[in-house]
Design an enzyme around this catalytic site. Structure first.
Site, mmCIF file in Angstrom:
data_model
loop_
_atom_site.group_PDB
_atom_site.id
_atom_site.type_symbol
_atom_site.label_atom_id
_atom_site.label_comp_id
_atom_site.label_asym_id
_atom_site.label_seq_id
_atom_site.Cartn_x
_atom_site.Cartn_y
_atom_site.Cartn_z
ATOM 1 N N HIS A 263 0.827 -1.201 0.000
ATOM 2 C CA HIS A 263 0.000 0.000 0.000
ATOM 3 C C HIS A 263 0.870 1.264 0.000
ATOM 4 O O HIS A 263 0.724 2.144 -0.857
ATOM 5 C CB HIS A 263 -0.920 -0.029 1.236
ATOM 6 C CG HIS A 263 -1.834 1.148 1.364
ATOM 7 N ND1 HIS A 263 -3.159 1.098 0.992
ATOM 8 C CD2 HIS A 263 -1.615 2.402 1.802
ATOM 9 C CE1 HIS A 263 -3.719 2.289 1.204
ATOM 10 N NE2 HIS A 263 -2.793 3.105 1.692
ATOM 11 N N GLU A 264 1.793 1.336 0.961
ATOM 12 C CA GLU A 264 2.623 2.537 1.071
ATOM 13 C C GLU A 264 3.567 2.667 -0.125
ATOM 14 O O GLU A 264 3.837 3.778 -0.587
ATOM 15 C CB GLU A 264 3.408 2.536 2.391
ATOM 16 C CG GLU A 264 2.560 2.421 3.658
ATOM 17 C CD GLU A 264 1.470 3.488 3.792
ATOM 18 O OE1 GLU A 264 1.594 4.562 3.180
ATOM 19 O OE2 GLU A 264 0.459 3.219 4.486
ATOM 20 N N HIS A 267 1.857 4.494 -2.804
ATOM 21 C CA HIS A 267 1.945 5.949 -2.577
ATOM 22 C C HIS A 267 3.328 6.476 -2.963
ATOM 23 O O HIS A 267 3.463 7.520 -3.608
ATOM 24 C CB HIS A 267 1.716 6.276 -1.090
ATOM 25 C CG HIS A 267 0.274 6.268 -0.657
ATOM 26 N ND1 HIS A 267 -0.682 7.053 -1.255
ATOM 27 C CD2 HIS A 267 -0.355 5.592 0.343
ATOM 28 C CE1 HIS A 267 -1.854 6.862 -0.639
ATOM 29 N NE2 HIS A 267 -1.673 5.973 0.325
ATOM 30 N N GLU A 294 -4.661 8.032 -3.094
ATOM 31 C CA GLU A 294 -5.136 6.785 -2.518
ATOM 32 C C GLU A 294 -5.407 5.751 -3.616
ATOM 33 O O GLU A 294 -5.251 4.549 -3.395
ATOM 34 C CB GLU A 294 -6.400 7.050 -1.681
ATOM 35 C CG GLU A 294 -6.785 5.953 -0.727
ATOM 36 C CD GLU A 294 -5.801 5.743 0.434
ATOM 37 O OE1 GLU A 294 -4.912 6.585 0.638
ATOM 38 O OE2 GLU A 294 -5.927 4.710 1.104
#
Lengths: 500, 500
Positions: A263-264, A267, A294
């Site tokens: 997830h990170e 980003h 997001e």
């Protein structure tokens, strides 16, 4: 004109530096800072924020911008774009008096402490008076900004430029009953009834090794990024060539560190890939909205890392690194394990299907509070009713419910919707990507993510703020925010998984 | 008056914050920053330094100070002390034009790159023109500051307030021939002739464990400090309750990480113990000189950690943690091993006996350069002659000699002497301490350092800048800088070790 241009470029550059410095102060606080450093760290951070804010709202800066704006037709295209966007940002910031900013900061600081205590003691009444003050300030803020339409639009706009309550009511209003319906079909299925919770905890070294393989496959550049450890995983940007992510190897739950790292990293790849070149250190080299940001993390986390082809590649990795723990886990078992639907109280632990219901719940409650349809005192009750409606489960305590996270204590009204917007955008982007790349699933099953990276770079990263989120999605997917695409994606995936 | 006092207290506090922020930016650069972050990090650091410097030399600040100084007899004692010291600092800073500071910064930045290349290619001529420019700027700086006596006094004073060339010529002039004489006796001794180099490399985990035991025994508070890894070990202060040290587990040499950790922990204990309370975040809560700071690290590193009682406690620790590597090493063997005298070219690797000769060499060469007795072109030759004179060995290359470290490229003239001053102070403090604590050797042999910590706190830490270095040493030891004490200490220790 030359003098004004020099001034605004220097100012943008120094504001970037202020941002990077604040990011480092925050990152360090969450990762390495000795416990007792927190007092002075808060003062250092607030000094940096104040100095940066003073520059943004200074008359000198604004006068240069106004002058350049008047000379707009003599500017180069690049300068014109920057002046326009910068003037918009500055004018918005100047609408809010510094005294208000300080009041909000003090109020939220006290509210955070009260929230911590309320959560620990499971006593909402300790937090309630603080939340009341915050909501008053949020309404005051809407009055300062005064965007057309619903007052909440002014809050939304800070995170999702151009987004409105009207659009979200339509989209979330359509999405919510469909999610509830899908969930009902699943929870009444035979597969769900037989479903066993996956209890499995890898060792820290094993988790680290898997995260390291993951980041290598995702091509997160090692000389421009790092992975560290913090209680709550996050991504932060110190500089164009220095973006950092964190994970947590001690967290409960199946592969928590692995999925938070995907997830990170999603980003971080966006931050590292953002439009630079002549736009480096300008207001344009940034994400147009949190929803778009997001969408990048959700796309990697859900559409890719929770897909079957992904586990074709990673199941053998897991089996190799943790053979004892992963015994008997082939790619099919993994695929089912990482996609278990299980209604639960805590948003950050929610599965892909129920996640957006948690978000919509907050959106509806925030609107009710701003519109004064409900009082703060009624909030816990309203929370519990809604979550029972949506998920079919009722929190036993407020700590499991309305007190579960710190966001409201920080005054982040208008922020939650971006999680759902990003998730919907992700499904739209992924659908379009698969249409253009028919061999993609095969490549993912080989651990090859080059095509998706290049595609995201071309269709999202490279624009920075040259386009709004809405424009980017429309240009790439042929239409704006459309939760139907997300619903179709969910049905295709989960009906198959649960044999509905 | 109230307004002026408020202003100067606020300003000192914010200057502390600027200092802490710069420390974090620098610490991160040396420990965790991704490689490509260096470009923007340099810009962030220079912006913070500039903003802090602008405040120090601002007219507003100075006018408040002048006003308070005129009202001096109506101030409380605390305020008067602060105003006096602050005015001195500010007046000194204001003597130097900002344009000069910027020029020095640019010159040293280019010089550093040239030094790196010169060192790599072993070609002094690449660095020479940069060093010439730096020396011109150093002389210019002396002209701005213009302290009485030798021009070099103005350079010295930045690091060792009140120290002069006259004092150092006397002390170093006496110390140098005695060190050379002791060294000669040792190198011609039978013990030295039979001495074998101690080749021993502990694993990283073993080194970490030993450093961790060490810090615990030294009572470095874990909630107010950290130990990390960097190429060159250092200590840095982010805040009153956040002081960090680094070590390097990959360095060559016997127990390099262990001794660098003792050394830096000595600095850190001082920083953490410095006068706070009503003086917190003022100009008084700081070390009065680098010599005093260095005395704290040298005292722990040499007088304590290279003492026999210390190894009574630590020899068993080493044997327990690395039984294979440390086989047959009892406390006597350890004591001899960590005190081997061995003339060598590189200052930072020098033993306790020869270390100060490296420092005196720099001091003499810096004076010769400032006095224009030698030219930069002659420097390598002069270096080699001196080191041959002092240590009896001749560098084969300039990389081993004049190019060995970066300090001159950074313009740090006047800085080297503090290493020797600190070493002499350490011997004086330790002598006094032992006089007052007759059972100390026994306590050290039990790994109990409480008494020395309390004593240092009482006699050094608690003063901050309420006294000068000279006053602290005189008050505690009954006399100022006296290299004879150091010579006596060395003779007692090394003649016994080498059976001279």
């Amino acid at each position: 004109m030359k003098e004004s241009l020099d001034f605004i470029y220097k100012e943008q550059k120094e504001l970037s530096h202020f941002g990077g410095i604040a990011a480092l102060l925050g990152w360090d606080q969450m990762t390495y800072m000795p416990q007792k450093g927190s007092g002075e760290r808060a003062e250092q951070l607030s000094m940096i924020s104040r100095l940066a804010h003073e520059r943004v709202i200074s008359d000198e800066f604004y006068n240069h911008l106004k002058k350049l704006d008047e000379l707009s037709n003599t500017l180069t295209e690049k300068d014109r774009i920057i002046v326009t966007k910068l003037k918009e940002d500055v004018e918005k910031a100047r609408k809010v008096p510094s005294a208000f900013v300080e009041k909000m900061s003090k109020t939220t600081s006290l509210a955070y402490t009260a929230w911590e205590e309320a959560r620990e003691k499971n006593k909402f009444s300790l937090f309630a008076p603080h939340l009341e003050k915050i909501i008053e300030l949020e309404k005051q803020y809407c009055d300062y900004i005064k965007l057309p339409g619903h007052p909440y639009n002014s809050l939304l706009d800070d995170y999702e430029e151009g987004m409105t309550v009207d659009i979200l009511r339509k989209e979330f209003g359509a999405l919510r009953p469909q999610l509830v319906e899908i969930l009902k079909k699943i929870t009444t299925s035979a597969v769900y009834q037989k479903q066993q919770p996956v209890k499995m905890k890898l060792g820290v070294d094993q988790q680290k090794e898997l995260c390291s393989i993951l980041l290598k496959q995702m091509k997160l550049p090692a000389d421009r990024s790092r992975l560290d450890v913090s209680t709550h995983p996050f991504t932060t940007t110190m500089a164009d060539d220095d973006v950092r992510i964190t994970t947590n190897y001690e967290r409960e739950g199946l592969l928590s560190s692995f999925f938070s790292t995907v997830h990170e990293a999603g980003h971080a790849l966006y931050e590292l890939g953002l439009l630079k070149g002549e736009y480096k250190n300008t207001v344009i080299s940034d994400a147009p909205s949190l929803g778009i940001h997001e969408s990048q993390s959700r796309l990697w986390e859900n559409m890719i890392a929770r897909s079957k082809p992904f586990w074709t590649y990673f199941a053998p990795m897991f089996n190799k690194i943790a053979p004892d723990i992963c015994k008997g886990m082939n790619k099919e078992v993994w695929y089912h394990a990482v996609n278990q639907v299980r209604p639960s109280f805590i948003r950050v632990e929610a599965d892909e299907l129920t996640y957006c219901l948690h978000v919509i719940l907050r959106f509806e409650l925030e609107l009710d509070l701003i519109e004064e349809k409900i009082t703060v005192a009624e909030l816990p009750q309203c929370w519990n009713e809604k979550i029972t409606d949506f998920l079919g489960i009722t929190p036993k305590t407020d700590t499991e419910g309305v007190l579960q996270d710190m966001h409201w204590s920080g005054g982040d009204f208008g922020y939650f919707p971006t999680y759902a917007i990003g998730t919907i955008y992700a499904s739209q982007l992924f659908k379009q990507f698969l249409k253009e790349h028919t061999t993609m699933r095969k490549k993912i099953s080989q651990g090859n993510f080059t095509a998706i990276l290049n595609w995201l770079s071309e269709h999202v990263y490279q624009y920075g703020r040259l386009m709004t989120a809405d424009e980017i999605i429309k240009k790439t997917c042929g239409e704006g925010l459309n939760s139907k695409v997300f619903v179709t994606y969910l049905k295709e995936k989960y009906y198959l998984l649960y044999e509905v």
